[in-house]
Design a protein around this motif. Structure first.
Motif, PDB file in Angstrom:
ATOM      1  N   VAL A  10       0.860  -1.185   0.000  1.00 22.08           N
ATOM      2  CA  VAL A  10       0.000   0.000   0.000  1.00 22.08           C
ATOM      3  C   VAL A  10       0.893   1.231   0.000  1.00 22.08           C
ATOM      4  O   VAL A  10       1.728   1.417   0.889  1.00 22.08           O
ATOM      5  CB  VAL A  10      -0.927   0.019   1.233  1.00 22.08           C
ATOM      6  CG1 VAL A  10      -1.821   1.254   1.183  1.00 22.08           C
ATOM      7  CG2 VAL A  10      -1.768  -1.249   1.295  1.00 22.08           C
ATOM      8  N   PHE A  11       0.734   2.079  -1.003  1.00 23.78           N
ATOM      9  CA  PHE A  11       1.456   3.346  -1.073  1.00 23.78           C
ATOM     10  C   PHE A  11       0.523   4.464  -0.593  1.00 23.78           C
ATOM     11  O   PHE A  11      -0.666   4.474  -0.889  1.00 23.78           O
ATOM     12  CB  PHE A  11       1.896   3.650  -2.507  1.00 23.78           C
ATOM     13  CG  PHE A  11       2.729   2.573  -3.142  1.00 23.78           C
ATOM     14  CD1 PHE A  11       4.080   2.458  -2.857  1.00 23.78           C
ATOM     15  CD2 PHE A  11       2.161   1.677  -4.031  1.00 23.78           C
ATOM     16  CE1 PHE A  11       4.847   1.472  -3.446  1.00 23.78           C
ATOM     17  CE2 PHE A  11       2.921   0.690  -4.626  1.00 23.78           C
ATOM     18  CZ  PHE A  11       4.274   0.582  -4.334  1.00 23.78           C
ATOM     19  N   ALA A 232       0.973   8.312 -10.047  1.00 26.08           N
ATOM     20  CA  ALA A 232      -0.436   8.536  -9.748  1.00 26.08           C
ATOM     21  C   ALA A 232      -0.776  10.007  -9.805  1.00 26.08           C
ATOM     22  O   ALA A 232       0.084  10.877  -9.607  1.00 26.08           O
ATOM     23  CB  ALA A 232      -0.779   7.976  -8.363  1.00 26.08           C
ATOM     24  N   ALA A 233      -2.043  10.311 -10.087  1.00 22.54           N
ATOM     25  CA  ALA A 233      -2.594  11.662 -10.030  1.00 22.54           C
ATOM     26  C   ALA A 233      -3.755  11.642  -9.052  1.00 22.54           C
ATOM     27  O   ALA A 233      -4.601  10.747  -9.101  1.00 22.54           O
ATOM     28  CB  ALA A 233      -3.066  12.107 -11.415  1.00 22.54           C
ATOM     29  N   LEU A 234      -3.804  12.618  -8.157  1.00 21.17           N
ATOM     30  CA  LEU A 234      -4.818  12.608  -7.110  1.00 21.17           C
ATOM     31  C   LEU A 234      -5.133  14.017  -6.649  1.00 21.17           C
ATOM     32  O   LEU A 234      -4.495  14.987  -7.074  1.00 21.17           O
ATOM     33  CB  LEU A 234      -4.364  11.752  -5.925  1.00 21.17           C
ATOM     34  CG  LEU A 234      -3.095  12.158  -5.184  1.00 21.17           C
ATOM     35  CD1 LEU A 234      -3.167  11.687  -3.735  1.00 21.17           C
ATOM     36  CD2 LEU A 234      -1.869  11.502  -5.839  1.00 21.17           C
ATOM     37  N   GLU A 240       2.557  12.118  -8.726  1.00 20.10           N
ATOM     38  CA  GLU A 240       3.590  11.670  -7.805  1.00 20.10           C
ATOM     39  C   GLU A 240       4.095  10.316  -8.273  1.00 20.10           C
ATOM     40  O   GLU A 240       3.412   9.611  -9.016  1.00 20.10           O
ATOM     41  CB  GLU A 240       3.065  11.584  -6.367  1.00 20.10           C
ATOM     42  CG  GLU A 240       2.002  10.527  -6.173  1.00 20.10           C
ATOM     43  CD  GLU A 240       1.457  10.481  -4.745  1.00 20.10           C
ATOM     44  OE1 GLU A 240       1.626  11.467  -4.000  1.00 20.10           O
ATOM     45  OE2 GLU A 240       0.845   9.449  -4.385  1.00 20.10           O
ATOM     46  N   ALA A 241       5.313   9.962  -7.863  1.00 21.83           N
ATOM     47  CA  ALA A 241       5.907   8.690  -8.256  1.00 21.83           C
ATOM     48  C   ALA A 241       6.452   7.978  -7.030  1.00 21.83           C
ATOM     49  O   ALA A 241       7.047   8.602  -6.138  1.00 21.83           O
ATOM     50  CB  ALA A 241       7.021   8.898  -9.280  1.00 21.83           C
ATOM     51  N   TRP A 242       6.256   6.653  -6.998  1.00 21.41           N
ATOM     52  CA  TRP A 242       6.738   5.797  -5.931  1.00 21.41           C
ATOM     53  C   TRP A 242       7.750   4.821  -6.508  1.00 21.41           C
ATOM     54  O   TRP A 242       7.536   4.259  -7.579  1.00 21.41           O
ATOM     55  CB  TRP A 242       5.584   5.043  -5.288  1.00 21.41           C
ATOM     56  CG  TRP A 242       4.578   5.947  -4.636  1.00 21.41           C
ATOM     57  CD1 TRP A 242       3.552   6.613  -5.245  1.00 21.41           C
ATOM     58  CD2 TRP A 242       4.515   6.300  -3.256  1.00 21.41           C
ATOM     59  NE1 TRP A 242       2.853   7.365  -4.346  1.00 21.41           N
ATOM     60  CE2 TRP A 242       3.415   7.187  -3.104  1.00 21.41           C
ATOM     61  CE3 TRP A 242       5.267   5.958  -2.138  1.00 21.41           C
ATOM     62  CZ2 TRP A 242       3.069   7.728  -1.871  1.00 21.41           C
ATOM     63  CZ3 TRP A 242       4.920   6.490  -0.906  1.00 21.41           C
ATOM     64  CH2 TRP A 242       3.831   7.365  -0.778  1.00 21.41           C
ATOM     65  N   LEU A 248       8.369   7.209  -1.515  1.00 17.43           N
ATOM     66  CA  LEU A 248       7.930   8.291  -2.385  1.00 17.43           C
ATOM     67  C   LEU A 248       9.149   8.905  -3.056  1.00 17.43           C
ATOM     68  O   LEU A 248      10.085   9.339  -2.390  1.00 17.43           O
ATOM     69  CB  LEU A 248       7.183   9.351  -1.568  1.00 17.43           C
ATOM     70  CG  LEU A 248       6.691  10.562  -2.361  1.00 17.43           C
ATOM     71  CD1 LEU A 248       5.636  10.164  -3.385  1.00 17.43           C
ATOM     72  CD2 LEU A 248       6.123  11.621  -1.405  1.00 17.43           C
ATOM     73  N   HIS A 249       9.131   8.969  -4.403  1.00 17.39           N
ATOM     74  CA  HIS A 249      10.280   9.478  -5.151  1.00 17.39           C
ATOM     75  C   HIS A 249      10.159  10.974  -5.393  1.00 17.39           C
ATOM     76  O   HIS A 249      11.095  11.740  -5.144  1.00 17.39           O
ATOM     77  CB  HIS A 249      10.389   8.713  -6.471  1.00 17.39           C
ATOM     78  CG  HIS A 249      11.592   9.043  -7.281  1.00 17.39           C
ATOM     79  ND1 HIS A 249      12.802   9.378  -6.719  1.00 17.39           N
ATOM     80  CD2 HIS A 249      11.770   9.093  -8.637  1.00 17.39           C
ATOM     81  CE1 HIS A 249      13.680   9.609  -7.686  1.00 17.39           C
ATOM     82  NE2 HIS A 249      13.079   9.459  -8.847  1.00 17.39           N
ATOM     83  N   TRP A 250       9.029  11.412  -5.892  1.00 12.72           N
ATOM     84  CA  TRP A 250       8.796  12.829  -6.110  1.00 12.72           C
ATOM     85  C   TRP A 250       7.298  13.112  -6.128  1.00 12.72           C
ATOM     86  O   TRP A 250       6.482  12.206  -6.293  1.00 12.72           O
ATOM     87  CB  TRP A 250       9.446  13.329  -7.399  1.00 12.72           C
ATOM     88  CG  TRP A 250       9.112  12.568  -8.661  1.00 12.72           C
ATOM     89  CD1 TRP A 250       9.884  11.638  -9.282  1.00 12.72           C
ATOM     90  CD2 TRP A 250       7.924  12.691  -9.454  1.00 12.72           C
ATOM     91  NE1 TRP A 250       9.261  11.166 -10.404  1.00 12.72           N
ATOM     92  CE2 TRP A 250       8.055  11.807 -10.541  1.00 12.72           C
ATOM     93  CE3 TRP A 250       6.764  13.450  -9.365  1.00 12.72           C
ATOM     94  CZ2 TRP A 250       7.065  11.651 -11.519  1.00 12.72           C
ATOM     95  CZ3 TRP A 250       5.770  13.306 -10.335  1.00 12.72           C
ATOM     96  CH2 TRP A 250       5.943  12.415 -11.401  1.00 12.72           C
TER      97      TRP A 250
END
Length: 539
Positions: A10-11, A232-234, A240-242, A248-250
């Motif tokens: 789960v991210f 993902a976009a939220l 954001e990128a995992w 979490l990368h950015w």
């Protein structure tokens, strides 16, 4: 039947995630639990609205104070107004309700069993319950809003105070409290907003458990990359990128957040479409829509496109194909033509604006939403009558020469009017979801997933009661997420059910808003409560 996949990572998880944005929280020292009421939001945006049918985003969570594990998560038709733990029984009284926007103050008195999670709606008639308070083991004090505001401008400042008595509140049945028991003279009542207080309380509670808490909501789009990253976009986040490690990368913050996420042809970046409310311009005067290309490995915004109307992304290839939408207030935008940006041209050329494409008619959020994953070319839903573009819609393709070609009518049942929904191209066919219009709202069996060859022939159909929020396919299986919280895998060849499950995270129900099959074969699911789930491949 094949077993359903399991959530293995789960991210973006945090305590109290399942309730969304919290409005009220009350702790109980005797049971060592805390009740939290919150709101997840609608599951529609300016580019798609079909999935909002039969949806309620209000949640009541019961959490253990030691460890903050979610013991029960309950859907509520209305916002939470008040909590009260019974002094002896494992029972939580919940007052809910809201103004219906027209005349009535509606709501419920919910009784939640803390041992089983069973829920009873105790009032015979809908009433907004502003306050609940246990006076004793047998007496429950209620403050109810007036039934309506008909010829009563003071209705928002008034209430009816009553005490309802039962020898055993654990045995109270559904709709067993009648109107005569809640009749009382009106008196002044002060309505309170405890949102800020609740946020501070939950942050402190999480900190005492050695955890951090923040509100995340609605992952509108999720994609996996070849190297195992998750993008993902939220809400509140353009993208954001995992990392595969789970870190979490950015993250690129945004006032409202990304709604569409489309991998760029270069394989190293993604295009994100953000939503802007408030008409044709945002609150700070920026263009109504912001499209940005973001580098997957760094999070750097490489370039942006700013059409002067709100748009939905139809396709990304050598050209960015956009479809103008109505503005946030339902007014038509102009022109009602596709907009096309030449992505191979010089930067200065893009700044001069898009090239007008063919006419496509008006777009509305229920009829024309048709995001097609894995599309080999741009697909759209276009009505045959420019004056009433919602009628007689056809699945249409944009050809390389810039012309539109009709493939087949969107509805394969002549007497049914179908609303749009998510889709995927697979094996020279389109699999798409939608709902059937009915004057009394979505009916049982009124939602569907269908596979149609490009000549329009129906290869199979699957009927359900709830609309799909997202779907994708690996060519052999079609994965469908529903706003009920269900997740279903259909055989791509014949439409038979391979497995069906209710989505849960750590035992608590969740609802998928976005879904993608990653290059590695596992499922990525973006939830309405802001989490991203990595699910193991089916065995």
């Amino acid at each position: 039947m094949t077993r359903a996949p399991m959530v293995r990572r789960v991210f973006g998880d945090s305590p109290f995630a399942g309730v969304g944005a919290p409005a009220l929280a009350v702790a109980d020292a005797r049971s060592r639990t805390v009740a939290v009421g919150g709101y997840l939001g609608y599951v529609q945006w300016g580019g798609s609205g079909t999935a909002d049918s039969r949806w309620t985003g209000h949640r009541i969570g019961v959490y253990e104070q030691d460890g903050l594990r979610c013991r029960h998560l309950v859907r509520s038709e209305y916002p939470v107004r008040s909590f009260a733990f019974h002094p002896v029984l494992p029972l939580l009284a919940v007052g809910t309700g809201q103004y219906d926007g027209g005349c009535f103050f509606e709501g419920e008195l919910l009784l939640i069993r803390l041992d089983s999670g069973d829920v009873v709606s105790a009032l015979r008639h809908p009433r907004e319950v502003l306050e609940v308070e246990w006076r004793s083991e047998t007496e429950l004090r209620l403050v109810l809003a007036p039934c309506d505001d008909w010829e009563n401008p003071q209705a928002y400042e008034q209430g009816h105070v009553v005490v309802v008595t039962r020898p055993d509140w654990g045995a109270v049945g559904r709709k067993s409290i009648g109107a005569e028991e809640v009749a009382a003279p009106v008196e002044p009542v002060v309505r309170s907003n405890r949102g800020a207080e609740t946020r501070r309380f939950l942050a402190d509670l999480a900190a005492s458990a050695g955890r951090q808490w923040s509100v995340r909501r609605r992952v509108w789009a999720v994609e996996g990359t070849e190297d195992g990253r998750v993008v993902a976009a939220l809400d509140g986040v353009l993208a954001e990128a995992w990392l595969p490690s789970g870190e979490l990368h950015w993250r690129v913050e945004d006032e409202e957040g990304g709604r569409q996420l489309v991998p760029a042809p270069d394989g190293t970046s993604v295009w994100v479409n953000a939503e802007r409310r408030g008409g044709r311009r945002g609150v700070n005067g920026e263009p109504a829509s912001r499209l940005a290309r973001i580098a997957v490995d760094t999070g750097q915004v490489l370039e942006t496109l700013s059409p002067d109307v709100f748009t939905v992304v139809v396709a990304v290839g050598r050209k960015m194909v956009l479809r103008p939408l109505d503005d946030w207030y339902g007014r038509r935008t102009s022109p009602e033509r596709l907009l096309m940006f030449d992505l191979d041209g010089p930067e200065s050329g893009r700044g001069n604006g898009p090239v007008d494409g063919p006419e496509v008619g008006r777009f509305d959020v229920f009829n024309h939403a048709f995001p097609v994953r894995r599309a080999s070319r741009p697909y759209l839903l276009v009505g045959t009558d420019p004056g009433e573009s919602h009628k007689d819609k056809w699945v249409t393709v944009l050809e390389a020469d810039g012309t539109l070609r009709r493939l087949f009518p969107h509805s394969w049942v002549p007497e049914e009017h179908h609303f749009g929904g998510p889709a995927v191209e697979t094996g020279q066919s389109l699999v798409y979801a939608g709902t059937v219009h009915h004057p009394h709202g979505l009916q049982p069996g009124g939602a569907y997933v269908v596979r149609r060859s490009l000549d329009g022939s129906v290869r199979w159909q699957h009927r359900t009661d709830h609309p799909a929020t997202a779907l994708d396919s690996d060519g052999e299986t079609v994965y469908v997420a529903y706003n009920s919280g269900a997740l279903t895998a259909l055989d791509a060849g014949d439409g038979s059910v391979r497995w069906h499950t209710e989505l849960t995270v750590d035992g608590a129900p969740a609802t998928a808003l976005s879904l993608a099959v990653a290059p590695q074969g596992h499922l990525l699911i973006g939830t309405v409560d802001g989490r991203i789930l990595e699910c193991s491949p089916q065995p």
